[in-house]
Write an enzyme that holds these catalytic residues in place. Sequence first.
Site, PDB file in Angstrom:
ATOM      1  N   ASP A   1       0.855  -1.194   0.000  1.00 36.53           N
ATOM      2  CA  ASP A   1       0.000   0.000   0.000  1.00 36.53           C
ATOM      3  C   ASP A   1       0.893   1.247   0.000  1.00 36.53           C
ATOM      4  O   ASP A   1       1.846   1.345   0.782  1.00 36.53           O
ATOM      5  CB  ASP A   1      -0.866  -0.030   1.269  1.00 36.53           C
ATOM      6  CG  ASP A   1      -1.941   1.029   1.265  1.00 36.53           C
ATOM      7  OD1 ASP A   1      -3.128   0.679   1.120  1.00 36.53           O
ATOM      8  OD2 ASP A   1      -1.590   2.227   1.416  1.00 36.53           O
TER       9      ASP A   1
ATOM     10  N   ASN B   1      -2.329  13.327  -4.338  1.00 40.25           N
ATOM     11  CA  ASN B   1      -3.548  13.788  -5.023  1.00 40.25           C
ATOM     12  C   ASN B   1      -3.895  15.214  -4.602  1.00 40.25           C
ATOM     13  O   ASN B   1      -4.198  16.070  -5.435  1.00 40.25           O
ATOM     14  CB  ASN B   1      -4.732  12.883  -4.661  1.00 40.25           C
ATOM     15  CG  ASN B   1      -4.794  11.650  -5.539  1.00 40.25           C
ATOM     16  OD1 ASN B   1      -4.284  11.637  -6.649  1.00 40.25           O
ATOM     17  ND2 ASN B   1      -5.421  10.604  -5.030  1.00 40.25           N
TER      18      ASN B   1
ATOM     19  N   ASP C   1      -2.222   9.477 -10.564  1.00 47.84           N
ATOM     20  CA  ASP C   1      -2.287   8.345 -11.506  1.00 47.84           C
ATOM     21  C   ASP C   1      -0.893   7.968 -12.004  1.00 47.84           C
ATOM     22  O   ASP C   1      -0.570   6.779 -12.153  1.00 47.84           O
ATOM     23  CB  ASP C   1      -3.168   8.699 -12.711  1.00 47.84           C
ATOM     24  CG  ASP C   1      -4.651   8.652 -12.372  1.00 47.84           C
ATOM     25  OD1 ASP C   1      -4.989   8.270 -11.234  1.00 47.84           O
ATOM     26  OD2 ASP C   1      -5.471   8.991 -13.248  1.00 47.84           O
TER      27      ASP C   1
ATOM     28  N   GLU D   1      -4.882   2.643  -3.988  1.00 46.12           N
ATOM     29  CA  GLU D   1      -3.413   2.539  -3.974  1.00 46.12           C
ATOM     30  C   GLU D   1      -2.977   1.250  -3.285  1.00 46.12           C
ATOM     31  O   GLU D   1      -1.939   1.193  -2.656  1.00 46.12           O
ATOM     32  CB  GLU D   1      -2.762   3.762  -3.302  1.00 46.12           C
ATOM     33  CG  GLU D   1      -3.644   4.598  -2.412  1.00 46.12           C
ATOM     34  CD  GLU D   1      -4.038   3.915  -1.102  1.00 46.12           C
ATOM     35  OE1 GLU D   1      -5.053   3.172  -1.140  1.00 46.12           O
ATOM     36  OE2 GLU D   1      -3.377   4.132  -0.077  1.00 46.12           O
TER      37      GLU D   1
HETATM   38  N1  LIG Z   1      -4.989   9.490  -8.501  1.00 47.38           N
HETATM   39  C1  LIG Z   1      -5.706   8.462  -8.047  1.00 47.38           C
HETATM   40  N2  LIG Z   1      -6.056   8.439  -6.738  1.00 47.38           N
HETATM   41  C2  LIG Z   1      -6.756   7.377  -6.291  1.00 47.38           C
HETATM   42  C3  LIG Z   1      -7.167   6.327  -7.126  1.00 47.38           C
HETATM   43  N3  LIG Z   1      -7.863   5.429  -6.402  1.00 47.38           N
HETATM   44  C4  LIG Z   1      -7.898   5.901  -5.123  1.00 47.38           C
HETATM   45  N4  LIG Z   1      -7.212   7.078  -5.060  1.00 47.38           N
HETATM   46  C5  LIG Z   1      -6.983   7.934  -3.904  1.00 47.38           C
HETATM   47  O1  LIG Z   1      -6.102   7.294  -3.008  1.00 47.38           O
HETATM   48  C6  LIG Z   1      -6.179   7.984  -1.765  1.00 47.38           C
HETATM   49  C7  LIG Z   1      -6.052   6.977  -0.640  1.00 47.38           C
HETATM   50  O2  LIG Z   1      -5.977   7.695   0.546  1.00 47.38           O
HETATM   51  P1  LIG Z   1      -5.922   7.009   1.947  1.00 47.38           P
HETATM   52  O3  LIG Z   1      -6.757   5.762   1.944  1.00 47.38           O
HETATM   53  O4  LIG Z   1      -6.268   8.044   2.959  1.00 47.38           O
HETATM   54  O5  LIG Z   1      -4.458   6.522   2.107  1.00 47.38           O
HETATM   55  P2  LIG Z   1      -3.074   7.287   2.163  1.00 47.38           P
HETATM   56  O6  LIG Z   1      -3.187   8.771   1.986  1.00 47.38           O
HETATM   57  O7  LIG Z   1      -2.159   6.594   1.203  1.00 47.38           O
HETATM   58  O8  LIG Z   1      -2.603   7.033   3.651  1.00 47.38           O
HETATM   59  P3  LIG Z   1      -1.956   5.726   4.271  1.00 47.38           P
HETATM   60  O9  LIG Z   1      -2.415   4.540   3.478  1.00 47.38           O
HETATM   61  O10 LIG Z   1      -2.487   5.699   5.663  1.00 47.38           O
HETATM   62  O11 LIG Z   1      -0.485   5.912   4.218  1.00 47.38           O
HETATM   63  C8  LIG Z   1      -7.498   8.743  -1.754  1.00 47.38           C
HETATM   64  O12 LIG Z   1      -7.216  10.116  -1.876  1.00 47.38           O
HETATM   65  C9  LIG Z   1      -8.186   8.260  -3.046  1.00 47.38           C
HETATM   66  O13 LIG Z   1      -8.966   9.280  -3.665  1.00 47.38           O
HETATM   67  C10 LIG Z   1      -6.798   6.397  -8.518  1.00 47.38           C
HETATM   68  O14 LIG Z   1      -7.097   5.516  -9.339  1.00 47.38           O
HETATM   69  N5  LIG Z   1      -6.085   7.481  -8.914  1.00 47.38           N
END
Ligand SMILES: Nc1nc2c(ncn2[C@@H]2O[C@H](COP(=O)(O)OP(=O)(O)OP(=O)(O)O)[C@@H](O)[C@H]2O)c(=O)[nH]1
Length: 312
Positions: A173, A181, A190, A216
Amino acid sequence: MKKAQTPDPHTTQRLRVVPGEANMRPGARLVVIHGANLGKTVELIDKPVTIGRAPVCSMQIEHRSVSRLHCEVWPEGDRFFVRDLGSTNSTMINDGQIELSELKDGDQIKVGEIVIKFLRRESLEDRYLQAMVEMATVDSLTQLPNRRVWREALESEVARAAHGLPLSLAFVDLDHFKRINDELGHLSGDEVLKAVAKEIRQSVRADQVAGRLGGEEFAIILPNLPLAAAVRFSEGLRESVEALRVNLPTGVRRITTSVGVVQWLPGMQTSADFMRAADSELFRAKAEGRNRVCYPGSSAMLAERTDPKPRI
Ligand SMILES: Nc1nc2c(ncn2[C@@H]2O[C@H](COP(=O)(O)OP(=O)(O)OP(=O)(O)O)[C@@H](O)[C@H]2O)c(=O)[nH]1
């Protein structure tokens, strides 16, 4: 660079579409068009393909209506034949029961409740079906198998693990991905996802299956690897992602990953148990500071774990 997910009759067939690659060779394909393992594709080139539920089958179909060794398809020159292997539910070609039959382009082989299409490569229908299969099975952003396909591969590997071979699982992850983002926009996010997925694809061997579970989150099935080897693999991947420099319009961006690794244990009942165990280690990697690999016994952190958003 190693190519991921080349079908290997003695391990696992991979559901993959590499545009252009297979089309360069003569032959035909078998594609599941109805029922379990939808979209599973096996190339028919010069070796016989056995279809059945048993792990030794080169086209393994996980369904109760399919016999362990159900039928066999093989080439002779540029002709292809199919014969039933004494299956319980018999083998049908276009609804007629057969013992032995020659296959014609477009024939449907019915194996229990599963329908498999026989297609000469490069026919119009073959190209159309390959495009559909790709859409249904491959995550378009990362080009990795999507969650459904990855789950089916995990089910197959868990069935194999019951025969005693080691099997490990790594959940990967991205760390603080939301910040990318938020700071740089979704398109840059992306690009980062694509770069990490490319790194994952390049890290896996032919018998390992990497998939995008969503957002992610990625997961890698590691057949024949006991925990210690799976941890080494995961540590290598973590380091190579850490070393990545992703070029974005705003400049170069770095990213780290947290990884949870577990080995299949006989006490685990289902693939969901296995995933929960990997997820729990991943959660610990996040809680212990991110950019690290956690596995059972990797640290004695006893802090209470209350994940606010379960990943499974
Ligand atoms: N650009 C992009 N963002 C995505 C996609 N799928 C999910 N996301 C974003 O991935 C982010 C995941 O955020 P969180 O679940 O808070 O995880 P994190 O910020 O990585 O934090 P930790 O996992 O705790 O380290 C969110 O902002 C989603 O909108 C995608 O296909 N493209």
